[in-house]
Write a protein that holds these residues in place. Structure first.
Motif, short mmCIF file in Angstrom:
data_model
loop_
_atom_site.label_atom_id
_atom_site.label_comp_id
_atom_site.label_asym_id
_atom_site.label_seq_id
_atom_site.Cartn_x
_atom_site.Cartn_y
_atom_site.Cartn_z
N PHE A 37 9.77 -6.26 -4.46
CA PHE A 37 8.99 -7.14 -5.19
C PHE A 37 7.49 -6.95 -4.66
CE2 PHE A 37 7.21 -11.47 -5.59
CZ PHE A 37 7.66 -11.69 -6.97
N ALA A 38 6.91 -7.13 -6.11
CA ALA A 38 5.43 -6.69 -6.02
C ALA A 38 4.48 -7.88 -6.45
CB ALA A 38 5.02 -5.38 -7.09
N GLY A 39 5.30 -8.98 -7.01
CA GLY A 39 4.55 -10.28 -7.59
C GLY A 39 5.05 -10.68 -9.01
N ILE A 54 3.57 15.58 -12.76
CA ILE A 54 4.44 14.13 -12.58
C ILE A 54 3.63 13.46 -11.79
CG2 ILE A 54 6.75 13.13 -12.01
CD1 ILE A 54 6.71 16.71 -12.34
N ILE A 55 3.71 12.00 -11.95
CA ILE A 55 3.15 10.78 -11.13
C ILE A 55 4.46 10.08 -10.82
CG2 ILE A 55 1.96 8.82 -11.26
CD1 ILE A 55 0.06 9.92 -13.31
N GLY A 56 4.41 10.10 -9.38
CA GLY A 56 5.68 9.32 -8.79
C GLY A 56 6.39 10.29 -8.00
N LEU A 57 6.63 10.02 -6.67
CA LEU A 57 7.77 10.61 -5.91
C LEU A 57 9.02 10.78 -6.60
CD1 LEU A 57 6.87 12.19 -3.09
CD2 LEU A 57 8.54 10.52 -2.05
N PRO A 58 9.66 12.11 -6.85
CA PRO A 58 11.12 12.06 -7.44
C PRO A 58 12.05 11.14 -6.74
CG PRO A 58 10.53 14.06 -6.57
CD PRO A 58 9.37 13.47 -6.28
N ALA A 79 0.75 -1.16 -0.12
CA ALA A 79 -0.14 -0.07 0.01
C ALA A 79 0.87 1.27 0.09
CB ALA A 79 -0.85 -0.02 0.96
N THR A 80 2.01 1.17 0.87
CA THR A 80 2.93 2.45 0.74
C THR A 80 3.52 2.70 -0.50
OG1 THR A 80 3.24 2.07 3.08
CG2 THR A 80 4.90 3.27 1.89
N ALA A 81 3.96 1.47 -0.98
CA ALA A 81 4.64 1.40 -2.50
C ALA A 81 3.76 2.13 -3.57
CB ALA A 81 5.23 -0.05 -2.74
N LYS A 82 2.52 1.53 -3.43
CA LYS A 82 1.67 2.09 -4.36
C LYS A 82 1.32 3.56 -4.25
CE LYS A 82 -2.90 0.94 -6.50
NZ LYS A 82 -4.24 0.08 -6.34
N ARG A 83 1.17 3.95 -3.00
CA ARG A 83 0.99 5.40 -2.93
C ARG A 83 1.96 6.32 -2.99
NH1 ARG A 83 0.94 9.04 1.70
NH2 ARG A 83 2.34 7.74 2.94
N VAL A 84 3.23 5.88 -2.94
CA VAL A 84 4.40 6.66 -3.57
C VAL A 84 4.48 6.76 -4.90
CG1 VAL A 84 6.90 7.08 -3.12
CG2 VAL A 84 5.52 6.31 -1.21
N ALA A 85 4.17 5.69 -5.60
CA ALA A 85 4.53 5.48 -6.92
C ALA A 85 3.41 6.34 -7.82
CB ALA A 85 4.41 3.96 -7.54
N ALA A 86 2.08 6.38 -7.15
CA ALA A 86 1.14 6.95 -7.68
C ALA A 86 0.72 8.34 -7.49
CB ALA A 86 -0.21 6.22 -7.47
N TYR A 87 1.72 8.70 -6.44
CA TYR A 87 1.72 10.44 -5.97
C TYR A 87 1.67 11.34 -7.08
CZ TYR A 87 2.90 14.55 -3.49
OH TYR A 87 3.10 16.07 -3.16
N LYS A 88 0.79 12.19 -7.15
CA LYS A 88 0.62 13.22 -8.48
C LYS A 88 1.10 14.56 -7.63
CE LYS A 88 -3.10 10.95 -10.66
NZ LYS A 88 -4.39 11.12 -11.42
N TRP A 89 1.98 15.10 -8.35
CA TRP A 89 2.43 16.55 -7.90
C TRP A 89 2.95 17.43 -8.99
CZ3 TRP A 89 7.79 17.73 -8.72
CH2 TRP A 89 8.86 16.81 -9.37
#
Length: 207
Positions: free
Chosen positions: A163-165, A69-73, A34-44
């Protein structure tokens, strides 16, 4: 259940290691992803004030003014949550940095080891790819078939990914703070990419 330290090859007589592991945040695989997805999907949005780093003479931004941009830099030596990053942007700090920039106090973002540590529940950037092994054991499983989401692949001194799957063809999906992409991304990868890497399992995981 909290994974016992000795399962991952930690000497039970090493009191400092035992204490360090006992103090680790406990986190589930679901929370990691959930944390990984939130950081990768973060819009700024990058503003003109975020294109320059006040403390770096030769800083060159990867972005342009008013770019969305989508994704924390990617930020070398940084470990900012989306909330902390947003606050730093508002203060006019530079969005992202690379190894060529060195570690600074005027950039914001997250690097590869900081990103994995964040997903594992850590709050500070204590470990690099060289020593993150202190809080993650090297498993004996077949990593081409038996990895679980939230485990990591590391090449000490180089890079680490979460690793995500697996895909239907057995290739891995990963989340990572990727320097080439200049941001946190989710991607389908290949095993050939991970030559020289090995898997890790976080020692504070709650299964």
């Amino acid at each position: 259940m909290f994974a016992p330290a000795f399962c991952f090859g930690v000497d039970p007589t090493d009191q400092s290691a035992t204490a360090r592991i006992a103090a680790l945040p406990q986190v589930t695989r679901g929370q990691m992803l959930a944390t990984a997805k939130r950081v990768a999907a973060y819009k700024w949005t990058c503003r003109a004030t975020n294109l320059k780093a006040a403390c770096l003479k030769n800083y060159a931004s990867n972005w342009h003014a008013d770019q969305e941009i989508i994704g924390l830099p990617y930020g070398w030596g940084d470990m900012d949550t989306p909330e902390a990053f947003s606050q730093k942007l508002a203060r006019g700090m530079a969005a992202g940095a690379h190894s060529r920039d060195g570690i600074s106090k005027c950039t914001a973002g997250v690097d590869c080891s900081g990103f994995v540590a964040m997903c594992w529940g850590l709050k500070s950037h204590i470990y690099s790819t060289r020593d993150i092994r202190q809080i993650a054991g090297r498993p004996s499983y077949n990593w081409f078939t038996d990895m679980q989401p939230g485990d990591a692949l590391v090449k000490p001194g180089d890079h680490i990914v979460l690793f995500a799957g697996y895909n239907a063809d057995g290739t891995p999906n990963v989340y990572e703070a990727n320097g080439a992409a200049s941001r946190v991304i989710y991607r389908k990868s290949s095993w050939s990419r991970f030559i020289g890497y090995y898997p890790l399992v976080y020692k504070g995981i709650v299964e």
